[in-house]
Structures are given as structure tokens and as C-alpha cells.
Design a protein around this motif. Structure first.
Motif, PDB file in Angstrom:
ATOM      1  N   THR A   1       0.844  -1.190   0.000  1.00 37.10           N
ATOM      2  CA  THR A   1       0.000   0.000   0.000  1.00 37.10           C
ATOM      3  C   THR A   1       0.879   1.240   0.000  1.00 37.10           C
ATOM      4  O   THR A   1       1.671   1.458   0.924  1.00 37.10           O
TER       5      THR A   1
ATOM      6  N   VAL B   1     -11.935   0.836  -6.871  1.00 36.89           N
ATOM      7  CA  VAL B   1     -12.746   0.503  -5.699  1.00 36.89           C
ATOM      8  C   VAL B   1     -14.219   0.533  -6.098  1.00 36.89           C
ATOM      9  O   VAL B   1     -14.638   1.442  -6.827  1.00 36.89           O
TER      10      VAL B   1
ATOM     11  N   GLY C   1     -16.969   2.711  -1.894  1.00 34.39           N
ATOM     12  CA  GLY C   1     -15.757   2.332  -1.181  1.00 34.39           C
ATOM     13  C   GLY C   1     -14.820   3.520  -0.998  1.00 34.39           C
ATOM     14  O   GLY C   1     -14.738   4.411  -1.843  1.00 34.39           O
TER      15      GLY C   1
ATOM     16  N   LYS D   1     -11.274   5.567  -0.727  1.00 32.33           N
ATOM     17  CA  LYS D   1      -9.895   5.553  -1.229  1.00 32.33           C
ATOM     18  C   LYS D   1      -8.920   6.006  -0.152  1.00 32.33           C
ATOM     19  O   LYS D   1      -7.715   5.996  -0.373  1.00 32.33           O
TER      20      LYS D   1
ATOM     21  N   ASP E   1      -9.273   4.523   3.078  1.00 32.45           N
ATOM     22  CA  ASP E   1      -9.070   3.239   3.741  1.00 32.45           C
ATOM     23  C   ASP E   1      -9.148   2.133   2.699  1.00 32.45           C
ATOM     24  O   ASP E   1     -10.193   1.521   2.476  1.00 32.45           O
ATOM     25  N   PHE E   2      -8.034   1.878   2.050  1.00 27.85           N
ATOM     26  CA  PHE E   2      -7.932   0.926   0.948  1.00 27.85           C
ATOM     27  C   PHE E   2      -6.515   0.372   1.004  1.00 27.85           C
ATOM     28  O   PHE E   2      -5.580   0.972   0.469  1.00 27.85           O
TER      29      PHE E   2
ATOM     30  N   ASN F   1     -10.910  -2.624   2.765  1.00 31.24           N
ATOM     31  CA  ASN F   1     -11.521  -1.376   2.317  1.00 31.24           C
ATOM     32  C   ASN F   1     -12.654  -1.004   3.271  1.00 31.24           C
ATOM     33  O   ASN F   1     -13.208  -1.865   3.968  1.00 31.24           O
TER      34      ASN F   1
END
Length: 494
Positions: free
Chosen positions: A114, A156, A160, A162, A164-165, A184
Motif C-alpha cells: 500500500t 474501488v 468504497g 480511497k 481506507d484501501f 476497504n
């Protein structure tokens, strides 16, 4: 001009060697120097196990995430390699966060992680943006892909986040495709696990929402792992902000295992059972690898985000990994055992049978130490009268000890470190409800210099906890309210 990665490697090379080996755990992974959190890239590559980890070499607090790197042939003796990744690109300048690894068809190792950057909103607010990026290397040195990031907010599903991904876990499917699951946060504010596929590991496409939290178990689901084991599909994840549910889940950042079946048409997990992964204080962000012999082996960060003040302030390293554990699924539950490689470092066997323990503490010749493997089988000396409580004190001297106790009336096992020498009022005890089918309780306690891991009834439950008691405190004693019959086998771990 030195790169950010070169600076980190130079710093760790100079400062890591200053930490004496006797000031580290004996067989648990600790950072070469500085801070460690989540295990990353747990993999088998070129004839050895690789483990990367979230890493700040410069201080013992979380900051500016790099990837540290260790390798091992036996999961117990680890060699430090130079830091693998540093936050040196625009898209990851805030940090190279958690991820995983796989081998490419050309023999190179692919790291997926990440990548975190900032964006400024119209009102001036600055927030994180989390994307997924890759790097390719030879097991020591890695080059980031020129077309990073490979997954962004555009990949996503609707609703959803971006922000918390994060935390991609990659594997190679039997169909030849690469797959990965990513944590996510959907629009309901809880968590979900997204499934992606790729033909080459570089170009990814969305497949499905594999599993949804729907505000059942905490909020955001971090560090997912997904695999098939013993005929069932297993999802491991670490939920943030959990609420207590009896003694199964405690408030805070915890662990979750969901076991079920995979729907081949919708690519979703049909849930059948759920449980905590570890019932102790210190365990989070677990990740697994499939060993060459087919075993599924798991390791976790043996620390707790809510207890970070529980540390030795003068130490130049902070945090450690759990002992690697072999996983299996039996009767709808996840079982864990210490890796069998541990047997090779067992020395100096001490064994007692039918020892009766009662109101006064009992200490047995040869049963002491801070790096040991101890197996206990306890049962009432008289089944008619039973007993009220059984206690093991360890890491013990006249001033300090840590305690493991069991009350058969309510079948509760408790770990308690409040007298272990901590100067902080953090969480010091945890309990779990033991599922007993007989009067006998089996315990296996693995002690390293700064930790204890308790495996209950052949691994049906596990409790992990760090301790910082002075190493001279190596006594072990047994006591009971009532009469307990105890069998004990103890080995030094050398």
C-alpha cells in the motif's frame, strides 16, 4: 546524493549491530533497529522463507514506513537483510504500508504494498490517499514499477473509500492467475474485503466484494488473508475498534477468522463460523504462507496498538513477531500449533508425572527459565471434590511474576502481567472461555525473553502476551485452590 533507501540501509547497518543478541528475543523476530509492526511479504522464495515488516529504522515509534527484511531456512533462525523498500516516490512519500509477495513466472519476486500519499481537499483539509503499488527484485534488491500505482480509488467499487484501501495479500491461483484481497471501508463506515485478479501481477481488475462486515465485528478490516485449508475457505483479518462480545472478542483492535465456503459464481465467502484468532493481549495483523511441504504457516505482530507504552524505554528496538504457527481447520474451528521446527531446538528435557499441587506454591527442580517449551496436563486429583483454581507463575523472582490461571467452575483461562514490572497502566490481563470435553486441560507454554504464547488443548485456542520483566526473573511455580494432579514436560529452547 544518497537515496532515501540508501540512507536507511546505512543507518541500520551501523546501529543494528550495536544491539547485543542477548538483548533481543532468542527466536522471535525483532526489528534490526527501531520500530516494527505488521508482517509483510511472508513467502517462500529461492529456498528460504522471506519475511518483510513495517519498519522505521530511525526510532522506536511508528513513522515513515519502510519495509524491513529477514530470511530463514527454519522459521527460527533469522538473518537480517538490508531494508527492501523506502518511501521515495511521489505516490508513496507518506509511507510504504503493508503488503505481500509472490514469485513471478520469470523467477523474480513481486512485492505488492500500500502506497500512501496526501491530497488536499477544497476546504484545505489534508487526508491520506491509499493505493497499491508493486516492486520487483531478486530477494535482496527491489525496483518499483514505473507505472505505479497499479490499483487506485478508481478500482474501488461504488461507495468504497480511497482513504481506507490497504494491505493487499497476493497468491497464485491454480488457474494461473494472480489474485489479491485488499481491505476497504464501504459507505456504512465498517469494513469489507475486495478481491482482484491479474494475469501478470501488474495489471489488475476488480472481481468481487469477497466479504462484508456490515458493522458486526469492529469497523475497518485490516490486513486480510484468504486461503483454502482442510476443505474450507478461511478469511483472516484484523478489525479496528471492536466491541467486546463476552470473552470471544474484546474491545479495541482485534483479530477475526471467518470459515466457510466459496461461492464460485459470485466469488463471495459464504460464512459458516467465526472466532478470534488469538485470545491474548498482543497479536495483530497476521499473515500466512504456504510452505513447500503444503503446511499453512501464520505469523503475527505480537503487539497491541493500545499498549504501546508498555515498553523498555532504553531499548533501541521495539516490538516482535509471534512464533510461526501451523494452521488447520477442525470441526469448524481454526487450530494453531507452534511450527514443528521448534522441536529441533528443544534441549535438556525435564519430566514429572502425577505431581499433586495444592495450597502452597510448588517449584520443581529443572523447571525454570525464560526460553523454554513447557507442556502441562492438569486434572482434579479427586474428581468428586474437584478444585477451585490452578495457577502457574513464571518469569518470577521475589519482586515480579506473570500469572496464568484456570478456574474449572467457569472454564476461564486468564493471563495476568500486572506484576511483571510494567510502569504503565495499560491492559494487563485477558481471559478466554475454554471448551473442555474432559476434566483434563492441556497447556503448552512457549516462553522467550520478552513474551509468552499459550496453546490450549492442542491449539484450539492461543493467548499471546509480551512481558518486559528483567531476565534474572526465571522462576516457575505452581499452586492450586484444592488439589490438582499435574503432568509436566519442560525443555530449554537453545
Amino acid at each position: 546524493m544518497k537515496s532515501i533507501l540508501d540512507k536507511a540501509r546505512e543507518y541500520e547497518a551501523v546501529n543494528g549491530r550495536k544491539i547485543p543478541s542477548e538483548k533481543r528475543p532468542a527466536f522471535h523476530i525483532s526489528p534490526y533497529v527501531g520500530w516494527m509492526n505488521d508482517p509483510n511479504g511472508f513467502s517462500w522464495y529461492k529456498g528460504q522463507y522471506h519475511l518483510f515488516y513495517q519498519y522505521n529504522p530511525y526510532k522506536t515509534q511508528w513513522d515513515s514506513m519502510h519495509w524491513g527484511h529477514v530470511v530463514s531456512k527454519d522459521l527460527l533462525h533469522w538473518e537480517y537483510l538490508p531494508a527492501a523498500l523506502a518511501p521515495d516516490e511521489e505516490y508513496d512519500k507518506i509511507g510504504c504500508f503493508s503488503g505481500s509477495a509472490a514469485e513471478l513466472p520469470d523467477g523474480q519476486q513481486l512485492l505488492i504494498y500500500t502506497s500512501v500519499d496526501h491530497e488536499t481537499l477544497e476546504d484545505g483539509t489534508v487526508r491520506d490517499i491509499q493505493t497499491q503499488s508493486v516492486a520487483v527484485g531478486d530477494g535482496t534488491d527491489y525496483k518499483k514499477y514505473e507505472k505505479n500505482p497499479v490499483l487506485t480509488g478508481q478500482d474501488v467499487p461504488e461507495g468504497g473509500s480511497k482513504v481506507d484501501f490497504r494491505d493487499p495479500k497476493i497468491w497464485k491461483g491454480k488457474d494461473g492467475l494472480f489474485y489479491c484481497v485488499v481491505g476497504n471501508r464501504p459507505s456504512d463506515g465498517s469494513g469489507q474485503i475486495l478481491l482482484y485478479s491479474s494475469e501478470d501481477g501488474f495489471q489488475w481488475k476488480f472481481v468481487s466484494i469477497l466479504a462484508e462486515n456490515k458493522n458486526r465485528y469492529g469497523k475497518m478490516w485490516e490486513c486480510p488473508d484468504f486461503f483454502k485449508l482442510d476443505g474450507k475457505y478461511v478469511l483472516l483479518t484484523s478489525p479496528q475498534d471492536m466491541l467486546a462480545e463476552g470473552m470471544e472478542y474484546y474491545s479495541g483492535n482485534g483479530t477475526l477468522c471467518i470459515i466457510g465456503e466459496m461461492d464460485p459464481d459470485t466469488h463471495t465467502l459464504k460464512e459458516e463460523n467465526h472466532q478470534s484468532v488469538d485470545y491474548g493481549i498482543d497479536f495483530y495483523a497476521m499473515q500466512t504462507v504456504e510452505a513447500p511441504d503444503g503446511r499453512r504457516i501464520m505469523i503475527g505482530w505480537m503487539q497491541n496498538w493500545d499498549t504501546l507504552s508498555h515498553r523498555c524505554e532504553e531499548s533501541k528496538w521495539f516490538a516482535q513477531m509471534s512464533l510461526p504457527r501451523e494452521l488447520s481447520v477442525k470441526n469448524g474451528r481454526l487450530y494453531q500449533k507452534p511450527v514443528r521446527e521448534l522441536d529441533a531446538i528443544r534441549k535438556n528435557k525435564t519430566e514429572y508425572r502425577n505431581v499433586v499441587v495444592k495450597d502452597k506454591p510448588v517449584m520443581l527442580k529443572g523447571v525454570q527459565g525464560r526460553t523454554i517449551d513447557m507442556e502441562l496436563a492438569i486434572s482434579p486429583e479427586d474428581k468428586e471434590t474437584g478444585y477451585g483454581k490452578f495457577i502457574v507463575c513464571f518469569a518470577q523472582n521475589e519482586k515480579f511474576h506473570t500469572e496464568l490461571s484456570f478456574c474449572p467452575e467457569d472454564s476461564v483461562l486468564k493471563l495476568d502481567r500486572k506484576l511483571s514490572g510494567s510502569r504503565r497502566a495499560v491492559v494487563h490481563e485477558k481471559s478466554c472461555l475454554v471448551n473442555r470435553k474432559t476434566d483434563e486441560l492441556k497447556l503448552r507454554m512457549i516462553l522467550d525473553r520478552y513474551s509468552v504464547e499459550v496453546f490450549v488443548n492442542d491449539g484450539e485456542q492461543v493467548m499471546s502476551m509480551v512481558i518486559f520483566t528483567e531476565q534474572e526473573a526465571d522462576g516457575i511455580s505452581f499452586q492450586a485452590n484444592g488439589k490438582v494432579k499435574m503432568d509436566i514436560t519442560k525443555y530449554d529452547l537453545v
